[in-house]
Structures are given as C-alpha cells and as structure tokens.
Design an enzyme around this catalytic site. Structure first.
Site, short mmCIF file in Angstrom:
data_model
loop_
_atom_site.label_atom_id
_atom_site.label_comp_id
_atom_site.label_asym_id
_atom_site.label_seq_id
_atom_site.Cartn_x
_atom_site.Cartn_y
_atom_site.Cartn_z
N ILE A 1 4.89 -14.84 -10.98
CA ILE A 1 4.51 -13.44 -10.76
C ILE A 1 3.82 -12.87 -11.99
CG2 ILE A 1 5.43 -11.10 -10.40
CD1 ILE A 1 7.55 -12.43 -8.56
N GLY B 1 -1.39 -35.11 3.97
CA GLY B 1 -0.42 -34.02 4.04
C GLY B 1 -0.83 -33.03 5.12
N ASP C 1 -2.16 -14.44 0.78
CA ASP C 1 -1.68 -15.84 0.75
C ASP C 1 -2.24 -16.64 1.92
OD1 ASP C 1 -0.07 -16.54 -1.47
OD2 ASP C 1 1.51 -15.20 -0.77
N GLN D 1 6.56 -13.40 -2.53
CA GLN D 1 6.85 -14.53 -3.41
C GLN D 1 7.95 -15.39 -2.80
OE1 GLN D 1 5.15 -15.15 -6.34
NE2 GLN D 1 6.22 -17.13 -6.31
N LEU D 2 7.64 -16.66 -2.58
CA LEU D 2 8.60 -17.60 -2.02
C LEU D 2 9.14 -18.51 -3.11
CD1 LEU D 2 6.68 -18.53 1.26
CD2 LEU D 2 8.47 -16.80 0.95
N LYS E 1 0.30 -13.89 -12.03
CA LYS E 1 -0.50 -13.16 -11.04
C LYS E 1 -0.81 -11.74 -11.51
CE LYS E 1 1.58 -15.94 -7.38
NZ LYS E 1 2.61 -16.02 -6.33
N LEU F 1 -16.15 43.14 26.72
CA LEU F 1 -16.66 42.11 27.63
C LEU F 1 -16.63 40.72 27.00
CD1 LEU F 1 -19.59 44.21 29.07
CD2 LEU F 1 -17.53 43.51 30.27
N GLY F 2 -16.39 40.65 25.69
CA GLY F 2 -16.27 39.35 25.05
C GLY F 2 -17.60 38.66 24.83
#
Length: 938
Positions: free
Chosen positions: A52, A171, A124, A99-100, A55, A381-382
C-alpha cells in the site's frame, strides 16, 4: 547472443512520467479536478502495508489524490461492503483497490467483496463485469487487470508485433493467466493456455513466439524449452533457499533465468521485471478511469430524454394534467443533466436537493444564457408568467433540443390554500407533481418558519430576562458554569470585540463591562421582528403576547406575518454560500436599543442556530416539467415587500450545468416595474450575473383592462369587451406594455414580448400587439399557446429568445449604491413608475436619518408597493401620470441586504397574499382562473 533484458523499472518509470503529464493536462483543462484513488485495507498485515505504501507513493508522484482507508481486523463483511458502497458513490474517487488478502477475524467472501466495487472504479480489473468485457474483446469499455496490462506494456517495449504471433500463457488464474490469454487474443495473437494438466508442456513452450509465465512454481520453465528469439515475460515471484543471502533466501521467477536468457530474444528479470509494472498500471487505470469520468460528465453535455405530451381538447384541469403525466425518476433526471450521485439528496421519486459542493466543481466552467421572464402590470385577468416560464423551458428543451433549466420560486402555503391557488404553471406547461410543488416540497418554508420564530422567541426572552434579573444573574445565565469553569462561546467573543472589550476570560470582565456585555437594552417599541406562519389566518394580524402569568405582566402588541415575508426567506434567496448565509443571518436587525443602536441576531447569540436550522433549506430543489425538462425550485420571497425572485444559488448552479450554449429561464414576480426592477438592481447586483434577455408577458385581455376595460367579478362571465375584438381598448392598454418595455430597456437588455394567446383573441388583435411591441423597442414579439399545447406552443418564443440572446446588450444598474437613500427611491419612482417626484412622510424621514446614522444608507432599495398599478393607487391602470409617490415608512432588511420603503397604504401583512385578505382584485383573478371557464375557455 544473450537475450535483451526488459527492465520493468525503466518501463514503469516511463509510464509514470507519461501519467504525470496526463494528470497535469487534466488539471489544466479542469482546474478543480484531480484523479482520486482509495486503497481499502482490512487488518494490518505487514506485507499489505508495504504494498500500500508503494501505491500511495506512486500516486502522489503522479498527482493522484490517494487515500488509505483502513478497516480493523474485526470488520465484518457487511461493514466492508458498506465502506465500498460509500466509495462507489463518491464522485471524487475514480479508482478503488481492495487490498488482498482481507485480514479479518470473520469469514469474508472475497469474491463478493471484489465484485461489489463499481466496475468503472475497479482499477484492479477483478470484477466479473470487467473480466466479462475483456473476454469478449470490449477493451475500450473495461479496466484491464494490472499484471497482464503491465505484461503487454513490456511486450510493446520489445518492438515485437503481437499480431499473428503464437503466444503461450502458462497459468490460468483470474488475476494473471486468464486475462493475459484474452488480452493477447484480442491483440491478434494465436494463444494457447497451458496449466498443470497440460500434456508435454515443454513442446507447447517450444512453439511460443511470446511466452508469459504465471504458474507459481520456482524456475519451472527451463531454458532449453524456449524457442530461439522468443519474448519471455516472467510473472512469478518465488522464494528459494540461498545460504549466501543474509535472509537465507532469494527471489526467483517461474522461469530459470540463467538458461532462458541464452535462448530468448527478450526476457524480464525477477525481481525488477513485471513487479514494478503492476503498480504503474494500477496508476494508469486510475488515470484512465478519471479521463472516462470527465468525458462522461462534461458540463453542458446532456443525454436527456423528454416526456411526450398527450394533448387533450378541451384542456383538462391542471391537477388532471399533472396526474396524467408519468414523471421520470428524479435521480435519472439528475444524471441526465450532469449531476453526480453524491451531489443529489433524494426526497422520494420526484424531488431532490442538490448539494452546494457542485459549485466548486463547476466554478471554472462558462455560464449559459440568462433569461428573466416578467410581465405587464398585473390585472385580475392574469398574464401567465409562471406558465410562460415553464412553457418556454419546455419549448427550448423538448422541442429545440437545447440545454435549459427553469428556476422558479416555491409557493407559499397561504395562497395555495387561499383563492390564488398554486404556482406550478398551468395547462400543459407545469412543474410536476404539482401537489409536491405547491405544498411542503422539501420543507424549506417550514425551516424558515422555525428559524424566524426562534429569533422572535429570543427577542422577547431577552427583553424579559433583562427586565427581571440583575447584571450578575443575567451574566451567569449567558456564560454558565461548565465543568466548574465559565468560557465564552465564539459568538460571545464576537460580541465582546464589537463592544471594544479585548478580553477572552469571563472572570476578567469589570462590572461595567459585564453590564454592557449582558444587556442589549432593547426598546420593546422598536422591535421589528415578527412571528410568522405559512397559513392565511387573519386573526393573527394583531395579537398581544406575554399574557401568561409566568411573563409577569410583560406584554406587548405583536403580529404574525406569512412565512415567505420573513427576512430569512430573502436571505435564502440572495445568499451565495453557507458561510455567506451565516453572515447575512447574523446581520439581521431585529430591534433598536434605547441608545439607538441596531440589535442583530448575532447580538442575541442565535445566528449559529439559525444557520443550523437552514443548512438543508439552502440546497436548491430539483423537479421537472411535464415534458421532462429540469426545474430548480428554490426560495419564495414575495415581490411586493421583498425582491420576488428565486435563489441566486439555483441560478448559478443551473447556468453552469446548461453549458455556454444552454439557457436558464427564471421568473421575476409581478410586473416589470416590481419583480424585474428588483431582479436587476438587487439580485443581479449581489449575484454578479448579467442577464441576456427579458421576456415580457402580456395578454390581450389584460391589455384591454389597462385600456379602460370594465372590472370583473369573481365567478361571473367576463364582460364582452374581453372576449370580443376591441381595438380601441387594446391599443390604449398597450401603453402599459410600452412603459414596461421601456423599463426593461433602462437596464440595457433586449426585450422579447410573449403574447400569451387565448381562444377568444383574434388574429388582428394579436398582430396589433406584436406590431406595437416592436415599434416600442422590443427585439421581437411573438404569440404563444403553451397553456394549451405545451412546449410546442412556445417554440416561436424560444427561437426569438435564442436570437435575442446573441444581440448586443449593455447591462447597467439603475442607480449607484452610494447615492443617498431618498435619491435612490426617487430614481426608481421617476424612471420606472413614471412619478413626478416622491414625498417622504415624517416616519420615512426619521428612518432615512436613522439608517444613514447606522451605516445602512448604501444598501439597494426594495420598493414595497401595490403590484396592481405603476402608481401607488391600485385602481389606476394603464400608465398613470402626474402623481407624487408617498413614502410612508422605510424598513431595513440588513441581512438580506436592502431597505424597503413602504409606498402609500401598503403594509407588511395586509397584501392579498397575506393573512386572510380574501376577495382582493388579485385574488379574484385566481378565483376566476381556478374555477370558472371565463379565463381559459380554450
């Protein structure tokens, strides 16, 4: 010849330097923007901490704003998922790394956790969605796992073309092998994936032009297996025993390096090969995600859908139309207009509040075009300003495909439940849902009621306590013991400074200083702050307070105003930020001391509490029109005793969101002589915004009344003069329109006249008004039918407004703030109303002297007068001449930032909108509009 070494350190340094330049370019184009990265860690493993830190260091070097979010080892899966959800919603974060391994004492489903990361932030590249997109070749719309991506970058450095080559990947892990296969495949290699069950692995390796190994077995691949000249990428990291090392072990890859380099053309070392690339590609994915975010969230780049109207004839009632329309979900509309999810607070499915953080995000972007809708002098009368405002927005958005925002005021509950009714527009030009719009909305008016009445309670409580307690007792109440000590609050420190007392220790004050600090010495007869209620209740116009035995006979006359008349409403409408609102609330003057000094809410010590009560009300409310165009509904000051415009904040945010080619259409209350004048001289003065176009709304019927037409009676059919052709009345009445065009042109802004057409209007009458409007100096004059046809009926108006917005303009204020108070009033009276002069009555003269002494003379003027005439006499229609404008009194709204002279018989709680004044001319107009077909028989 030994293989060329592909140095991951060198390549990663190049990648980082490139990314650093990319970030600098992003910041040049978007000064307030930085790519954001969050690394989420569970527990406290040493190896995770090391990774970490690498990073975070890389991110800092590149210019990425990185944050380490650490959860304890006791964190549950639910807590981890909640943290990820919060980061997903944060628009300032563009990359999220989980983070693993997850070092939790609880059992955690790692797959579930990694898949909870938003795919667009999954730097990732581990989510199933990104993996699926990669597997089907959608490389431009996914984030590629970092190790395979780094491998491809290293292969590119060799200069060997991948296309057409035979590639072998050893792999099949989700992190390296499987995505590496897909990446090579979609770069046009012929790819074979080998694994532990592969038969004759050496033979398969021997056919590879490009070999990528990530099997996790130390030095398994031998040099003699490798094809001469092949590119070899070793992803393995293994520890083997080595007694020559101080640690007793060394790091090796999955390829036997010494033998392989004799065969390969290019090879990566371990360490120093693939490893450094992983972090570099994490940063590359973060920058890529940030770029995509900016691209998809460009201000002014809307991807908006519009709602199709199902027009009916005859036009149904407003409520039937509103309920027949299926509104878009408000979060969808927010996304369409460029709002981020964390900038929007949802209040159900059809309304939301917008966070003020958006202002900082958008501050460097250009504004759109600014349009204010006003009208001729109102009649029973608006004229349909609100309907025209919404119709114009629908026309420019749904039909002209321009970015457009309408910004309107929130209506008071008093008129809504009275004769006037709501203010959502009408017919097929409405804000929806109209019930939500007209009633509680998001509670802003209730917040103002609470804040206003807190001030009123504080005023009377202070008068009571000062009258019944000694200096010492009062002081001890104001500065109470807490933990055995007395301390001044920040607001009390401010008061001490105002009094010239440079002390911060409560025990250090002298008796004389305690007296000055503790006693405001309010003159009860000078209290100008009234209680408010957002309901028409005529029996609260005049009241007596303090009649409870506990008040010990300290009674006084008081009154209730309607909530939207509160100065706090005007403050809300004119504020530019939370801090500015705090300062304005603190400056509100509530009374005068017996020494003649103004008493403010800051003196009372409640300004901070007011700000807390108003902290949500300051956020504009997002709604929509019938045709799906966005509307900000925010603040609702009346135009007769306040400035009658929606909030500065809503306008400013909308102007940024629409982009430079978009439009913001706002409405100014009552006629141009009232709301428009205040829009220019007060709102624009404080906002710094400059309008592009004035839309002046007129109707044939209202113009006929200004020409001398007969009065109308609520509930009765209109006299024939209003429903039959009558050029004589119409031409005479157009004098009022001419005057209001002239008023708009005083400010140097182009005017477009919108003739709001009715079914009974004749073509000749409509043509006459348009012709006379243009001859009076209007940029254009067009007829509109948006009430019956929605936006389609206002397209001609929209096109005229668009053209006018590009016309030359020379905006200017009507008066200089440094002029004496009386001169500012006189300029408005003479230039806008057409008065010969003004007359300051004794109380007004006293207030001029008082406010000048108190330092308020440089505030703008907000005239409080009847809206039904250019003069102070409501019954005088048209363009009255030869009158002297009487100024009975002058009040100060210091927090809002204006003085308001009371003209003629006008008062602060007896307007038609106010407490229970029922069958006034204006109220009658709305009675007719709501309940009788005489006004709208189209």
């Amino acid at each position: 010849m030994p293989a060329q070494i592909i140095s991951g350190k060198e390549v990663s340094a190049q990648v980082r330097e490139r990314l650093k330049k990319d970030v600098e370019q992003l910041k040049l184009k978007n000064p307030n923007f930085r790519p954001g990265l969050v690394v989420l860690q569970v527990g406290d493993r040493d190896d995770s901490n090391l990774y970490i830190s690498m990073k975070l260091k890389a991110a800092a070097e590149i210019g990425i704003n990185a944050m380490h979010l650490r959860l304890p080892a006791t964190a549950t899966e639910e807590e981890i998922l909640h943290s990820i959800t919060e980061v997903n919603k944060n628009s300032s974060v563009h990359g999220l790394i989980v983070q693993l391994p997850l070092d939790s004492v609880h059992e955690i489903d790692t797959e579930k956790v990694t898949n909870s990361v938003a795919p667009e932030k999954d730097v990732d590249g581990l989510t199933s969605i990104n993996a699926g997109k990669l597997s089907r070749g959608d490389l431009g719309n996914c984030l590629i796992p970092c190790t395979p991506n780094g491998c491809m970058e290293l292969i590119k450095q060799t200069g060997v073309s991948v296309a057409g080559k035979r590639a072998v990947v050893i792999g099949r892990s989700k992190i390296v092998g499987a995505p590496m296969h897909d990446l090579l495949l979609w770069n046009h290699a012929t790819v074979t994936t080998c694994h532990s069950k592969t038969v004759d692995l050496a033979a398969e390796v021997g056919r590879a032009d490009i070999l990528v190994v990530g099997i996790g077995k130390a030095e398994m691949v031998k040099g003699e297996w490798i094809k001469k000249g092949a590119v070899v990428i070793d992803c393995g990291i293994n520890h083997v025993i080595d007694e020559t090392k101080s640690s007793g072990k060394r790091v090796v890859g999955d390829v036997h390096f010494q033998s392989a380099k004799e065969q390969a053309g290019f090879i990566t070392p371990v360490p120093g090969g693939v490893g450094p690339m992983t972090v570099a590609m994490l940063m590359a994915n973060t920058v890529l995600s940030a770029k995509r975010f900016l691209e998809s969230h460009q201000a002014g780049k809307w991807n908006i859908s519009y709602t199709r109207l199902n027009l009916r004839k005859p036009v149904p009632s407003d409520i039937v139309i509103s309920r027949s329309c299926a509104a878009k979900s408000i979060d969808s509309l927010a996304r369409e207009v460029g709002l981020f999810s964390d900038e929007v607070e949802l209040y159900g499915k059809t309304k939301a509040k917008v966070q003020l953080t958006i202002i900082k995000r958008l501050q460097s972007l250009p504004d759109g075009k600014y349009v204010v809708v006003t009208g001729i002098t109102p009649t029973p009368l608006g004229e349909g300003k609100s309907t025209t405002t919404i119709g114009l927005a629908q026309a420019m958005g749904a039909h002209m495909k321009l970015n457009v925002f309408a910004c309107v005021r929130q209506p008071s509950q008093g008129p809504t439940f009275g004769i006037k009714g709501g203010a959502a527009g009408g017919g097929y030009s409405q804000v929806i849902p109209m019930e939500e719009f007209n009633l509680h909305l998001t509670g802003d008016i209730h917040a103002i009621t609470a804040a206003n009445n807190l001030v009123a309670a504080a005023v009377d409580a202070r008068i009571f306590h000062e009258a019944t307690q000694s200096d010492k007792a009062l002081y001890n109440r104001l500065v109470p013991l807490s933990g055995g000590e007395r301390t001044f609050s920040p607001i009390q420190i401010n008061r001490l400074k105002k009094l010239g007392i440079q002390k911060t220790e409560p025990s250090a004050l002298t008796e004389e200083e305690i007296n000055r600090f503790a006693r405001l010495d309010i003159d009860p007869s000078s209290v100008t702050w009234q209680r408010v209620l957002d309901t028409n209740d005529r029996f609260l116009r005049k009241i007596t307070i303090g009649q409870s035995p506990t008040e010990k006979g300290y009674t006084r006359e008081a009154q209730f105003d309607i909530t939207v008349a509160s100065e706090i409403m005007a403050v809300l409408a004119l504020t530019s930020s939370l801090e500015d609102m705090r300062q304005r609330l603190a400056k509100m003057v509530v009374a005068t001391s017996r020494r003649g000094d103004p008493i403010t809410t800051e003196d009372l010590g409640v300004s901070g509490a007011l700000t807390v009560l108003m902290k949500d009300a300051i956020k504009p409310n997002l709604m929509q029109t019938l045709e799906g165009t966005p509307v900000f509904v925010h603040a609702g000051p009346f135009a007769n005793i306040a400035h009658g415009n929606s909030s500065i904040l809503a306008d400013k945010i909308a102007l940024k969101l629409v982009g430079p080619e978009g439009f913001v259409v706002t409405e100014a209350g009552f006629g141009a002589d009232i709301g428009m004048e205040k829009f220019f001289n007060i709102k624009c003065r404080y906002s710094g915004l400059r309008p592009h176009v004035v839309v002046l709304v007129a109707t044939i019927r209202a113009l006929k009344m200004h020409g001398g037409g007969p009065t109308v009676t609520a509930g009765m059919p209109l006299p024939k003069e209003y429903v039959e052709e009558n050029f004589n009345l119409l031409e005479k009445g157009c004098n009022n329109m001419r005057k209001q065009i002239e008023n708009a042109k005083h400010f140097g802004v182009p005017v477009v006249v919108a003739v709001n057409a009715f079914k009974t209007d004749t073509e000749a009458e409509l043509d006459l008004v348009c012709t006379l409007a243009k001859s009076a100096g209007a940029f254009d004059a067009v007829r509109c039918s948006h009430w019956a046809e929605g936006g389609a009926g206002a397209v001609a108006l929209g096109e005229a407004v668009q053209k006018a917005s590009s016309a030359p303009s020379n905006f200017k204020f009507l008066y200089d703030l440094d002029l004496p108070i009386a001169d500012k009033i006189r300029i408005i009276a003479q230039k806008i109303y057409g008065a010969d002069d003004i007359e300051l009555l004794p109380e007004a003269q006293h207030k001029v002297a008082l406010y000048t002494k108190q330092g308020f003379a440089n505030l703008p003027v907000c005239m409080a007068k009847t809206h039904l005439s250019l003069s102070h006499e409501a019954e005088k229609k048209g363009v009255p001449k030869g009158f002297i404008l009487p100024i009975r009194d002058i009040r100060a709204s210091v927090g809002a930032g204006f003085l308001f002279p009371l003209v003629g018989t006008v008062s602060s709680n007896s307007f038609p909108f106010f407490l229970g004044a029922s069958y006034s001319h204006y109220a009658n107009a709305w009675f007719i509009k709501l309940g009788k077909p005489a006004v709208r028989s189209d």
